[in-house]
Motif scaffolding. Structure first.
Motif, short mmCIF file in Angstrom:
data_model
loop_
_atom_site.label_atom_id
_atom_site.label_comp_id
_atom_site.label_asym_id
_atom_site.label_seq_id
_atom_site.Cartn_x
_atom_site.Cartn_y
_atom_site.Cartn_z
N SER A 1 0.88 -1.81 0.05
CA SER A 1 0.54 -0.15 -0.34
C SER A 1 0.91 1.18 -0.21
O SER A 1 0.76 2.62 -0.47
CB SER A 1 -0.64 0.02 1.48
N ALA A 2 2.33 0.39 0.47
CA ALA A 2 3.04 2.66 0.26
C ALA A 2 3.95 2.31 -0.84
O ALA A 2 4.90 2.85 -0.88
CB ALA A 2 3.67 2.27 1.70
N GLY A 3 3.50 1.13 -1.80
CA GLY A 3 3.84 1.24 -3.01
C GLY A 3 5.44 0.46 -3.32
O GLY A 3 6.12 1.10 -4.18
N HIS A 4 5.08 -0.51 -1.97
CA HIS A 4 6.87 -0.73 -1.92
C HIS A 4 6.53 -2.44 -3.10
O HIS A 4 5.59 -2.82 -3.04
CB HIS A 4 7.16 -1.19 -0.57
N ASP A 5 7.55 -2.93 -3.96
CA ASP A 5 7.69 -3.92 -4.25
C ASP A 5 7.97 -4.74 -4.06
O ASP A 5 9.03 -5.17 -3.19
CB ASP A 5 8.49 -3.63 -5.74
N VAL A 6 6.75 -5.98 -3.22
CA VAL A 6 7.34 -6.84 -2.44
C VAL A 6 7.45 -8.62 -3.05
O VAL A 6 7.05 -9.28 -4.14
CB VAL A 6 6.18 -7.63 -1.00
N LEU A 7 8.75 -8.53 -2.28
CA LEU A 7 8.99 -10.55 -3.18
C LEU A 7 8.74 -11.63 -1.66
O LEU A 7 9.86 -10.99 -0.90
CB LEU A 7 10.71 -10.23 -3.14
N ARG A 8 7.85 -12.50 -2.05
CA ARG A 8 7.53 -13.32 -0.48
C ARG A 8 8.68 -14.66 -1.35
O ARG A 8 8.31 -15.30 -2.13
CB ARG A 8 6.38 -13.43 -0.93
N LEU A 9 9.55 -14.44 0.54
CA LEU A 9 10.13 -15.79 -0.05
C LEU A 9 9.10 -17.01 0.73
O LEU A 9 8.88 -16.51 1.89
CB LEU A 9 11.25 -15.73 0.74
N VAL A 10 9.13 -17.57 0.21
CA VAL A 10 7.42 -19.30 0.37
C VAL A 10 8.24 -21.10 0.84
O VAL A 10 9.58 -20.64 -0.13
CB VAL A 10 6.67 -19.13 -0.30
N GLU B 1 6.18 -14.67 -5.34
CA GLU B 1 6.27 -15.19 -4.59
C GLU B 1 7.49 -16.54 -5.49
O GLU B 1 8.01 -15.75 -6.12
CB GLU B 1 6.12 -16.90 -3.98
N ALA B 2 8.96 -16.70 -4.34
CA ALA B 2 9.99 -17.42 -4.54
C ALA B 2 10.42 -18.14 -3.95
O ALA B 2 10.05 -18.01 -2.40
CB ALA B 2 11.24 -16.51 -4.71
N GLN B 3 10.26 -19.83 -4.24
CA GLN B 3 10.35 -20.73 -3.05
C GLN B 3 11.93 -20.38 -2.24
O GLN B 3 12.91 -20.13 -2.81
CB GLN B 3 9.95 -21.98 -3.83
N TRP B 4 11.92 -20.72 -1.33
CA TRP B 4 13.82 -21.37 -0.19
C TRP B 4 13.05 -22.36 0.25
O TRP B 4 12.12 -22.66 0.89
CB TRP B 4 13.52 -19.80 -0.08
N ASP B 5 14.30 -22.95 0.51
CA ASP B 5 14.65 -23.90 1.73
C ASP B 5 15.24 -24.02 2.57
O ASP B 5 17.11 -24.23 2.76
CB ASP B 5 14.08 -25.37 0.70
N PRO B 6 14.72 -23.16 3.80
CA PRO B 6 16.33 -23.16 5.34
C PRO B 6 16.60 -24.17 5.09
O PRO B 6 17.82 -24.81 5.69
CB PRO B 6 15.40 -22.20 6.15
N GLU B 7 15.81 -25.90 5.23
CA GLU B 7 16.40 -27.04 5.85
C GLU B 7 17.93 -27.15 5.44
O GLU B 7 18.71 -27.43 5.18
CB GLU B 7 15.31 -27.84 5.88
#
Length: 296
Positions: free
Chosen positions: A22-31, A40-46
């Motif tokens: 809502s503030a105009g930022h471009d968000v990348l969600r790490l899922v 969305e972009a996939q990550w795997d911390p394990e």
């Protein structure tokens, strides 16, 4: 600004993503699941897998991941899971950021008021106060230390030490509402222990402040400027729901029902957001009545 958010599907993360967009930022969600949307972009911390190619140009990274400490009784096994879910993911993400050709300016890595221990009585606590004892204090210290690779790479690391986050549909208020709406709510133990609440609205604003304001670094207590006794919290909640406040919940009953986790309800933490306010941040919801009204 391009911002990557890990833990974006949680209570705080969902609100943060909405606030950033809502503030105009471009968000990348790490899922952790297979991406279902372009943001969305996939990550795997394990497995230590972080999508560095998708994170090119990211200026800020926020990490909110970790199993909910209140989701079940604190068995030895569950405490290990709580620790691993935070330390492993933070270490992997902080280390990966150092491999970007252009590193983000800031890494906001979550922590919690448990840093100060389960019970400090009436002592006024700010970011200069010493860490406490007990499981959560050790967990929070390890959690903050896990971001060390990012600090060593000259990335500004901020640790929001969240108080009791209260907002619509979740947070610390969620398990209390059913009882209070039935008129069966009361304070816990003697009700004299200090609680340090904060509205979800102000949590999002504080996280945005750490992201947007150059120069933010280190720990920040994210709680309202007016800590309140549990007795006063329950009185205000009952009043706002137009319900009576009944008998207190005995401390021994909570200890039997919740075990070690009961310290979160019976302990006293009187925390002030000193570094946030000194940096120029102002709260929209400054006291418990405003916080509860915003949530309801």
């Amino acid at each position: 600004m391009r911002v990557a958010v890990a833990g974006s599907s949680g209570f705080i993360g969902t609100a943060l993503v909405a606030g950033l967009e809502s503030a105009g930022h471009d968000v990348l969600r790490l899922v952790r699941h297979r991406p279902a949307a372009p943001d969305e972009a996939q990550w795997d911390p394990e497995q230590g897998v972080v999508p560095l190619a998708r994170m090119a140009g990211v200026e800020a990274v926020v990490h909110l991941g970790g199993i909910n400490v209140g989701s079940r009784r604190w068995t030895r096994r569950f405490k290990k899971q709580l620790h691993h879910s935070r330390i492993r993911s933070t270490t992997v993400l902080a280390s990966a950021l150092t491999g970007l050709s252009t590193r983000p300016r800031v890494f906001v890595s979550a922590s919690a008021m448990g840093f100060y221990g389960p019970d400090r009585g009436r002592e006024v606590l700010d970011e200069e106060s010493e860490a406490g004892d007990g499981f959560l204090a050790r967990l929070c210290q390890d959690w903050e230390h896990a971001a060390a690779p990012a600090r060593a790479a000259d990335i500004a690391v901020c640790h929001p030490r969240f108080g009791l986050v209260i907002g619509p549909g979740g947070g610390a208020l969620k398990p209390l509402l059913p009882l209070f709406r039935l008129g069966l709510g009361g304070h816990f133990g003697n009700g004299e222990q200090f609680w340090s609440p904060v509205s979800l609205h102000d949590v999002v604003r504080a996280l945005r402040f750490m992201i947007e304001q150059h120069g933010c670094v280190g720990p920040y207590n994210v709680c309202c400027p007016a800590p309140v006794s549990n007795g006063e919290f329950s009185r205000v909640l009952a009043h706002e729901l137009h319900r009576p406040r009944l008998l207190p919940v005995p401390g021994i009953g909570l200890q039997i029902a919740l075990g070690e986790a009961s310290s979160e309800l019976l302990g006293s933490l009187r925390i002030l957001p000193t570094r946030l306010t000194e940096a120029g941040f102002t709260f929209d919801h400054e006291d418990v009545r405003e916080i509860i009204r915003a949530a309801l």
